[in-house]
Write an enzyme that holds these catalytic residues in place. Structure first.
Site, PDB file in Angstrom:
ATOM      1  N   GLY A  50       0.879  -1.163   0.000  1.00 22.33           N
ATOM      2  CA  GLY A  50       0.000   0.000   0.000  1.00 22.33           C
ATOM      3  C   GLY A  50       0.910   1.204   0.000  1.00 22.33           C
ATOM      4  O   GLY A  50       1.876   1.245  -0.759  1.00 22.33           O
ATOM      5  N   GLU A  51       0.672   2.124   0.879  1.00 24.96           N
ATOM      6  CA  GLU A  51       1.527   3.299   0.998  1.00 24.96           C
ATOM      7  C   GLU A  51       2.145   3.271   2.395  1.00 24.96           C
ATOM      8  O   GLU A  51       1.438   3.442   3.395  1.00 24.96           O
ATOM      9  CB  GLU A  51       0.638   4.533   0.775  1.00 24.96           C
ATOM     10  CG  GLU A  51       1.348   5.721   0.208  1.00 24.96           C
ATOM     11  CD  GLU A  51       2.306   5.426  -0.946  1.00 24.96           C
ATOM     12  OE1 GLU A  51       1.877   4.863  -1.964  1.00 24.96           O
ATOM     13  OE2 GLU A  51       3.490   5.752  -0.801  1.00 24.96           O
ATOM     14  N   SER A  52       3.460   3.027   2.443  1.00 29.34           N
ATOM     15  CA  SER A  52       4.085   2.814   3.750  1.00 29.34           C
ATOM     16  C   SER A  52       3.923   4.022   4.683  1.00 29.34           C
ATOM     17  O   SER A  52       3.764   3.867   5.888  1.00 29.34           O
ATOM     18  CB  SER A  52       5.555   2.448   3.586  1.00 29.34           C
ATOM     19  OG  SER A  52       6.229   3.451   2.877  1.00 29.34           O
ATOM     20  N   CYS A  79       5.903  -5.665  -0.044  1.00 30.77           N
ATOM     21  CA  CYS A  79       6.039  -4.326  -0.630  1.00 30.77           C
ATOM     22  C   CYS A  79       6.069  -3.251   0.469  1.00 30.77           C
ATOM     23  O   CYS A  79       7.030  -3.222   1.221  1.00 30.77           O
ATOM     24  CB  CYS A  79       4.956  -4.112  -1.668  1.00 30.77           C
ATOM     25  SG  CYS A  79       5.444  -2.873  -2.861  1.00 30.77           S
ATOM     26  N   ARG A  99      12.546   2.980  -0.413  1.00 30.87           N
ATOM     27  CA  ARG A  99      11.224   3.121  -1.053  1.00 30.87           C
ATOM     28  C   ARG A  99      11.381   3.545  -2.501  1.00 30.87           C
ATOM     29  O   ARG A  99      12.291   4.293  -2.825  1.00 30.87           O
ATOM     30  CB  ARG A  99      10.420   4.234  -0.387  1.00 30.87           C
ATOM     31  CG  ARG A  99      10.031   4.029   0.999  1.00 30.87           C
ATOM     32  CD  ARG A  99       9.182   5.217   1.443  1.00 30.87           C
ATOM     33  NE  ARG A  99       7.933   5.269   0.702  1.00 30.87           N
ATOM     34  CZ  ARG A  99       7.193   6.367   0.555  1.00 30.87           C
ATOM     35  NH1 ARG A  99       7.593   7.496   1.068  1.00 30.87           N
ATOM     36  NH2 ARG A  99       6.068   6.313  -0.129  1.00 30.87           N
ATOM     37  N   ILE A 127       4.977  -3.195  -7.887  1.00 28.84           N
ATOM     38  CA  ILE A 127       4.294  -1.905  -8.017  1.00 28.84           C
ATOM     39  C   ILE A 127       5.036  -0.873  -7.171  1.00 28.84           C
ATOM     40  O   ILE A 127       4.997  -0.938  -5.941  1.00 28.84           O
ATOM     41  CB  ILE A 127       2.821  -2.003  -7.550  1.00 28.84           C
ATOM     42  CG1 ILE A 127       2.101  -3.125  -8.314  1.00 28.84           C
ATOM     43  CG2 ILE A 127       2.116  -0.661  -7.737  1.00 28.84           C
ATOM     44  CD1 ILE A 127       0.708  -3.425  -7.800  1.00 28.84           C
ATOM     45  N   ARG A 128       5.714   0.042  -7.838  1.00 28.13           N
ATOM     46  CA  ARG A 128       6.555   1.032  -7.139  1.00 28.13           C
ATOM     47  C   ARG A 128       7.284   0.340  -5.975  1.00 28.13           C
ATOM     48  O   ARG A 128       7.194   0.752  -4.817  1.00 28.13           O
ATOM     49  CB  ARG A 128       5.717   2.210  -6.663  1.00 28.13           C
ATOM     50  CG  ARG A 128       5.048   2.934  -7.843  1.00 28.13           C
ATOM     51  CD  ARG A 128       4.146   4.046  -7.372  1.00 28.13           C
ATOM     52  NE  ARG A 128       4.922   5.057  -6.680  1.00 28.13           N
ATOM     53  CZ  ARG A 128       4.537   5.663  -5.546  1.00 28.13           C
ATOM     54  NH1 ARG A 128       3.408   5.316  -4.974  1.00 28.13           N
ATOM     55  NH2 ARG A 128       5.276   6.576  -5.008  1.00 28.13           N
ATOM     56  N   HIS A 163       4.087  -8.444  -5.047  1.00 29.26           N
ATOM     57  CA  HIS A 163       2.738  -8.650  -4.502  1.00 29.26           C
ATOM     58  C   HIS A 163       2.209 -10.067  -4.785  1.00 29.26           C
ATOM     59  O   HIS A 163       1.444 -10.245  -5.748  1.00 29.26           O
ATOM     60  CB  HIS A 163       1.769  -7.646  -5.139  1.00 29.26           C
ATOM     61  CG  HIS A 163       1.913  -6.257  -4.629  1.00 29.26           C
ATOM     62  ND1 HIS A 163       1.124  -5.745  -3.628  1.00 29.26           N
ATOM     63  CD2 HIS A 163       2.763  -5.264  -4.977  1.00 29.26           C
ATOM     64  CE1 HIS A 163       1.470  -4.500  -3.387  1.00 29.26           C
ATOM     65  NE2 HIS A 163       2.468  -4.179  -4.189  1.00 29.26           N
ATOM     66  N   GLU A 165      -0.099 -11.588  -3.443  1.00 38.27           N
ATOM     67  CA  GLU A 165      -1.558 -11.657  -3.262  1.00 38.27           C
ATOM     68  C   GLU A 165      -2.311 -11.239  -4.524  1.00 38.27           C
ATOM     69  O   GLU A 165      -3.522 -11.378  -4.593  1.00 38.27           O
ATOM     70  CB  GLU A 165      -1.975 -10.792  -2.060  1.00 38.27           C
ATOM     71  CG  GLU A 165      -2.023  -9.285  -2.285  1.00 38.27           C
ATOM     72  CD  GLU A 165      -0.643  -8.612  -2.378  1.00 38.27           C
ATOM     73  OE1 GLU A 165       0.379  -9.323  -2.360  1.00 38.27           O
ATOM     74  OE2 GLU A 165      -0.613  -7.370  -2.502  1.00 38.27           O
TER      75      GLU A 165
HETATM   76  N1  GLN Z   1       5.779   2.746  -2.965  1.00 37.29           N
HETATM   77  C1  GLN Z   1       5.044   2.273  -1.843  1.00 37.29           C
HETATM   78  C2  GLN Z   1       5.592   2.861  -0.543  1.00 37.29           C
HETATM   79  O1  GLN Z   1       6.617   3.431  -0.539  1.00 37.29           O
HETATM   80  C3  GLN Z   1       5.030   0.774  -1.767  1.00 37.29           C
HETATM   81  C4  GLN Z   1       4.317   0.270  -2.961  1.00 37.29           C
HETATM   82  C5  GLN Z   1       3.474  -0.920  -2.708  1.00 37.29           C
HETATM   83  O2  GLN Z   1       3.266  -1.365  -1.578  1.00 37.29           O
HETATM   84  N2  GLN Z   1       2.933  -1.424  -3.777  1.00 37.29           N
HETATM   85  O3  GLN Z   1       4.956   2.731   0.481  1.00 37.29           O
END
Ligand code: GLN
Length: 188
Positions: A50-52, A79, A99, A127-128, A163, A165
């Site tokens: 998600g977004e850390s 992630c 990150r 994903i990123r 990921h 999942e």
């Molecule tokens: N870029 C996200 C972060 O820095 C991590 C990306 C993800 O969990 N898919 O939190």
């Protein structure tokens, strides 16, 4: 542990529903974790992507940061979840993670990740994705992509920069459940 392991999924933000589905398919009972007391009587915990920054902020707001630090069962971080367990955050795994470390052009991609001891690679959805910058001496690298570790284990903590999942391949979740079963039988 009788029968199905009870696995918590940190459900503050990100891909927690997808992890819950994958865990159930792999044979676990799933509890969504939003408060410290939800960690009680779990056999393991998944910290999703998600977004850390958002997950960190919410976890500290709900008192989950301390509670997860004190959680003494297997943890699986994917992630953003991998960022959360590193030395600079919860300190559950002896790793330093950067990150968004893949350049913009390749920020998100899919690639076949070779798994040691298995013929069939795992389709990794990145994903990123974070990148591992440093690992402690007791950390095991379980899979690499282009020479970079993407699946690692530090004791009872498993981390993936991709990921698992988001694919229908249950093998990584099954590995985590094996770790949970091992840890449970050691305690018994
Ligand atoms: N870029 C996200 C972060 O820095 C991590 C990306 C993800 O969990 N898919 O939190």
């Amino acid at each position: 542990m009788d029968g199905r392991p009870r696995i918590g999924v940190l459900a503050l933000q990100g891909a927690f529903r997808e992890h819950a589905r994958a865990l159930r398919a792999a044979g676990a009972d799933v509890v969504e974790v939003r408060l410290p007391e939800h960690l009680d009587s779990l056999d393991g915990l998944v910290i999703p992507g998600g977004e850390s920054t958002t997950i960190t902020r919410l976890a500290s707001l709900y008192g989950l940061e301390e509670a997860i630090r004190a959680f003494d069962r297997p943890v699986f971080g994917t992630c953003a979840g991998m960022i959360l367990v590193d030395r600079a955050h919860l300190g559950l795994a002896d790793l330093v993670v950067d990150r968004n470390a893949y350049g913009r052009q390749v920020a998100s991609f899919e690639a076949d990740v070779p798994l040691e001891g298995e013929k069939r690679p795992f389709r990794g959805v990145f994903i990123r994705a974070p990148r591992v910058r440093d690992v402690g001496k007791d950390v095991e690298v379980l899979a690499e992509l282009d020479g970079e570790p993407v699946l690692l284990r530090d004791g009872q903590v498993l981390v993936a920069s991709f990921h698992p999942e988001l694919t229908d391949d249950p093998r990584i979740h099954e590995r985590f459940l094996e770790l949970v079963t091992e840890a449970t039988s050691v305690r018994a």
